[in-house]
Write an enzyme that holds these catalytic residues in place. Sequence first.
Site, PDB file in Angstrom:
ATOM      1  N   ASP A   6      -9.828   3.828  -3.598  1.00 38.33           N
ATOM      2  CA  ASP A   6     -10.656   2.678  -3.227  1.00 38.33           C
ATOM      3  C   ASP A   6     -12.078   2.773  -3.799  1.00 38.33           C
ATOM      4  OD1 ASP A   6      -8.413   2.350  -1.713  1.00 38.33           O
ATOM      5  OD2 ASP A   6      -9.458   2.032   0.181  1.00 38.33           O
ATOM      6  N   ASP A  66       0.824  -1.212   0.000  1.00 50.75           N
ATOM      7  CA  ASP A  66       0.000   0.000   0.000  1.00 50.75           C
ATOM      8  C   ASP A  66       0.864   1.272   0.000  1.00 50.75           C
ATOM      9  OD1 ASP A  66      -2.426   1.349   0.074  1.00 50.75           O
ATOM     10  OD2 ASP A  66      -3.239   0.119   1.686  1.00 50.75           O
TER      11      ASP A  66
END
Length: 383
Positions: A187, A130
């Site tokens: 996202d 990430d």
Amino acid sequence: MDTKNAIAVTPPMGWNSWNTFGCEINEQLIMDVADSLVSSGYLSAGYEYLVIDDGWQAMTRENGRLVPDPKKFPAGMRALADYVHSKGLKFGIYSCAGNKTCAGYPGSFGNEFIDAETFAEWGADFLKFDYCYFPDWADPKIAYQKMGQALRETNRPMCYSICEWGKNQPWKWARNTGAHMWRTTIDMVDKWDSVRWVGFDMQNGLSSYAGPQGWNDPDMLVVGLNNQGFVAEGGCTQHQYVSHFSLWCMLAAPLMIGADIRSIDNFSQRLLQHPDLVAINQDPLGIQANRIIDSWQNDMRRQIWVKPLANGDMAVGGFNLSDQPMLLELATGQLPLNPDGQYQIRRLTLDGSKNRRHSLVHGEQKVQLDAFECAIFLISKKD
Ligand code: GLA
């Protein structure tokens, strides 16, 4: 390409804990999901990676190493990976290029080599990496390159999934870091506007960057969440989930299930395992669909996407992105077809019944679609 040992020759398929569970994960849950992946047919359909997302870590390192939260994972990650492997599945883990993960656990910044070693010792086959808390938002290529090298030095083959949210056009450089897939957007959540924006608006124009061993990743699937779980924001209708899944298949996107497959509804389970759609996604040519039509007419939006397949056929997706029914014209004149050629066309069905092939009539191919419905066709040359 060494196809036997190569990773992600077709888009990776699996399950990831985030969309349903967020950080509320533990070893029993992961073992239950491993069981379901096998007993409910997902593994046979191609879903082989079981990926634990953020929230598995203890808050502090031990002897410089990341360790799992002992309450959530009392037997440790090696034992869990062994269990996952014993089911014939591959084991995936998560970390972050920054100082902390997005949920605030220790990140891998400055510890890339030791962390890669730890993951390899546990038997990881997949790393999602990430981008939160990256110091000064410096050039991420260097950090992703570093972890790519660290993974290679472990000598354990791992699918390297980078999650930089498309901020620095990772499609242009991620493959060079050793990444096998790279997120192209922020996202996605479980509501149609999000699916529409991430998929139908943001993915066009990226197809030239995707191909065997390196895929654009428009985020994990929300199919079957039905407004439950961590990214629930209203949910989608059945037609919307079908359009979402069909587009991801056309895009040759990684298919990472986010729903709780232990309790998912039958419709979503059948959709996720749809053999013809999965075959389009997994087609060995690995071409990401291009959008040939994105048009508004009378307040109604339609899109047509085209994906050439290895056997010479073409998958064509017609999508009604509006909240009213429409008659969608397939725009055969704009498909890469020979205008004098003879073709057959077949619409895929969702219930597994076989639609008959019929001759394609140039200029007159139309399909009636409900609000948010799509139709996926296979077009082949007549012999
Ligand atoms: C970021 C990622 C998500 C998920 C969370 C975990 O938001 O984009 O996919 O991994 O972090 O905290």
